[in-house]
Motif scaffolding. Structure first.
Motif, short mmCIF file in Angstrom:
data_model
loop_
_atom_site.label_atom_id
_atom_site.label_comp_id
_atom_site.label_asym_id
_atom_site.label_seq_id
_atom_site.Cartn_x
_atom_site.Cartn_y
_atom_site.Cartn_z
N ASP A 130 0.38 -1.37 -0.04
CA ASP A 130 0.02 0.14 -0.10
C ASP A 130 0.82 1.93 0.38
OD1 ASP A 130 0.28 0.85 2.55
OD2 ASP A 130 -0.50 -0.78 3.26
N TYR A 131 0.63 2.47 -0.26
CA TYR A 131 1.08 3.35 -0.71
C TYR A 131 1.98 4.28 0.69
CZ TYR A 131 -0.53 3.68 -4.63
OH TYR A 131 -0.17 3.63 -6.73
N ASP A 132 0.88 3.60 1.90
CA ASP A 132 1.80 4.43 3.44
C ASP A 132 3.14 3.93 3.03
OD1 ASP A 132 -0.59 5.99 3.20
OD2 ASP A 132 -1.48 4.76 4.46
N GLU A 133 2.92 2.13 3.42
CA GLU A 133 4.30 1.38 3.37
C GLU A 133 5.19 1.78 2.57
OE1 GLU A 133 4.77 -2.66 4.93
OE2 GLU A 133 3.30 -2.60 3.70
N ILE A 134 4.61 2.35 1.08
CA ILE A 134 5.46 2.51 0.31
C ILE A 134 6.51 3.83 0.70
CG2 ILE A 134 5.98 3.40 -2.19
CD1 ILE A 134 3.44 1.25 -2.83
N ALA A 135 5.88 4.63 1.08
CA ALA A 135 6.34 6.57 1.75
C ALA A 135 6.99 6.05 2.23
CB ALA A 135 5.31 6.72 1.62
N ARG A 136 6.96 4.82 3.20
CA ARG A 136 7.82 4.79 4.53
C ARG A 136 8.82 4.51 4.29
NH1 ARG A 136 3.71 3.14 7.41
NH2 ARG A 136 3.13 1.47 7.04
N ILE A 137 9.23 3.20 3.02
CA ILE A 137 9.70 2.57 2.80
C ILE A 137 11.42 3.50 1.90
CG2 ILE A 137 11.42 0.75 0.88
CD1 ILE A 137 8.59 -0.85 1.95
N VAL A 138 10.54 4.86 0.97
CA VAL A 138 11.43 5.06 0.33
C VAL A 138 11.31 6.58 0.71
CG1 VAL A 138 10.81 3.86 -2.04
CG2 VAL A 138 9.92 6.13 -1.32
N GLY A 139 10.83 7.06 1.59
CA GLY A 139 10.98 8.22 3.11
C GLY A 139 10.05 8.90 1.54
N LYS A 140 10.14 9.21 1.20
CA LYS A 140 8.59 10.37 0.64
C LYS A 140 6.31 10.53 1.15
CE LYS A 140 11.14 10.38 -3.75
NZ LYS A 140 10.97 12.33 -3.32
N ASN A 141 5.97 11.25 0.69
CA ASN A 141 5.06 11.06 1.37
C ASN A 141 3.85 9.92 0.10
OD1 ASN A 141 3.43 12.53 -0.85
ND2 ASN A 141 4.73 13.67 0.88
N ALA A 142 2.84 9.75 0.76
CA ALA A 142 2.22 8.68 0.08
C ALA A 142 1.60 9.81 -1.01
CB ALA A 142 0.68 8.35 0.42
N HIS A 143 1.38 10.55 -1.11
CA HIS A 143 0.63 11.42 -2.77
C HIS A 143 1.47 10.88 -3.24
CE1 HIS A 143 -1.12 14.10 -5.55
NE2 HIS A 143 -0.35 15.17 -4.61
N ALA A 144 2.85 11.92 -2.63
CA ALA A 144 3.79 11.07 -4.29
C ALA A 144 4.18 10.36 -5.09
CB ALA A 144 5.36 11.96 -2.98
N CYS A 145 4.40 9.32 -3.68
CA CYS A 145 3.93 7.72 -4.32
C CYS A 145 2.95 7.20 -5.63
CB CYS A 145 4.40 6.62 -3.61
SG CYS A 145 5.72 7.45 -2.11
N GLN A 147 1.34 9.83 -7.61
CA GLN A 147 2.32 10.45 -8.68
C GLN A 147 2.55 9.71 -9.45
OE1 GLN A 147 0.37 13.20 -9.49
NE2 GLN A 147 -1.62 12.80 -8.02
N ILE A 148 3.84 9.12 -8.61
CA ILE A 148 5.82 8.40 -9.43
C ILE A 148 4.77 6.88 -9.79
CG2 ILE A 148 7.30 7.06 -8.76
CD1 ILE A 148 7.95 8.54 -6.51
N VAL A 149 3.43 6.13 -9.36
CA VAL A 149 3.33 5.10 -10.46
C VAL A 149 2.43 6.18 -11.40
CG1 VAL A 149 1.30 3.60 -9.88
CG2 VAL A 149 3.30 3.91 -7.69
N TYR A 150 1.23 7.03 -11.38
CA TYR A 150 0.32 6.88 -12.43
C TYR A 150 1.98 7.75 -13.36
CZ TYR A 150 -2.58 10.38 -15.03
OH TYR A 150 -2.98 10.04 -15.89
N ARG A 151 2.61 8.27 -13.26
CA ARG A 151 3.50 8.43 -14.27
C ARG A 151 4.37 7.81 -14.42
NH1 ARG A 151 4.89 12.56 -10.61
NH2 ARG A 151 6.76 12.31 -9.97
N ALA A 152 4.32 6.53 -14.31
CA ALA A 152 5.35 5.46 -14.58
C ALA A 152 4.15 4.46 -15.34
CB ALA A 152 5.85 4.35 -12.92
N ARG A 153 3.47 4.01 -15.17
CA ARG A 153 2.23 3.37 -15.78
C ARG A 153 2.23 4.40 -17.30
NH1 ARG A 153 -2.47 3.41 -11.29
NH2 ARG A 153 -2.02 1.60 -10.09
#
Length: 288
Positions: A130-145, A147-153
């Motif tokens: 989930d985005y909250d956990e990804i945010a903790r792993i990479v040191g970004k907030n969930a909203h930024a994550c 957006q990253i996934v959306y742009r990558a898709r």
């Protein structure tokens, strides 16, 4: 469960994350080993760890991000097209999650993403974090994550392989492909390739500009490669599972010499990935 057993329980997942991030078995194994050392030190220091899985995944993800940043310039200056190291899934090893290995073609596409984009995309799309956990792993907030996934898709959507085929479906197709290539039968080979086929190779004696687009040019290249190989050596081929999908390995005098990975669309070959760099084949040689 003690710390060593806990680590072993997550080791296949850690290797899968690292391999999909790095496209290299050796580098992935090095990151797994470094993750173990850090995990062991944390336990020796009595560090509080609420979620071993999250803790371990955070370590290996950030190790992989650092590794990608350090090798990015090297890959960009690679002599030819950089292709990932193939993994045999004929006889899965204990440290590999087969269902989570991406195809050679898709790993190549991921090279267009930055290290952090690649990490966020994989953790969400492949490993279902989930985005909250990804945010903790990479040191970004969930909203930024998000957006990253959306742009990558968006970036990958038009290039992403569209179909997969079983070994039973692909075996006759790949057998005809190898036979037509070995025979120098241009017409037969053209029937097996889509008109807009793309061919990628990471080296070899035949220095053609890469990638090659279009059936005519791809067929000419393949036939010329086969002609040169046939003049120099005795060779044979075998259908094997490469990164969870049917592929072909080529042996020269019983030594693994090349790997073909394919993407197939409507019964024709849409992409050919030819891996010949010796350093990428050593690990495969021991597993098939």
């Amino acid at each position: 469960m003690d710390s060593d057993n806990t680590f072993r329980a997550y080791q296949p997942l850690l290797f899968s994350i690292a391999y999909n991030m790095l496209g290299s078995v050796m580098d992935a194994e090095d990151c797994v080993q470094e993750t173990f050392l850090r995990w062991h030190r944390a336990h020796n220091d009595n560090e509080a760890i609420q979620s071993p899985k999250s803790y371990l995944c955070a370590i290996i993800t950030n190790l992989c991000i650092d590794q990608l940043r350090s090798t990015r310039a090297q890959r960009e200056s690679y002599d030819g097209i950089w292709l990932p190291e193939p993994v045999s899934t004929l006889e899965p090893g204990e440290h590999v999650e087969m269902s989570e290995l991406l195809s050679i073609a898709f790993l190549r596409l991921l090279e267009t993403l930055s290290p952090v984009e690649r990490a966020v995309f994989l953790l969400r799309q492949v490993f279902d974090y989930d985005y909250d956990e990804i945010a903790r792993i990479v040191g970004k907030n969930a909203h930024a994550c998000r957006q990253i996934v959306y742009r990558a898709r968006q970036r990958l959507a038009s290039q992403r392989p569209r179909f997969s085929v079983s070994a039973e479906q692909s075996a006759p197709l790949f057998e005809r492909f190898i036979q037509a290539t070995a025979d120098g039968d241009m017409e037969a080979l053209l029937q097996l390739l889509t008109k807009d086929v793309a061919l990628y190779s990471d080296g070899g004696e035949l220095r053609w500009p890469m990638p090659i687009y279009g059936a005519q040019e791809a067929a000419r290249y393949l036939i010329e490669v086969a002609r040169r190989v046939s003049q120099q050596t005795e060779w044979r081929w075998q259908l094997v599972a490469i990164n969870g999908r049917p592929g072909v390995v080529i042996y020269a005098y019983d030594r693994l010499d090349a790997v073909f990975a394919f993407e197939v669309v409507d019964g024709q070959i849409q992409e050919v990935d030819l891996i010949v760099a010796p350093g990428k084949l050593r690990h495969l040689q021991a597993t098939i």
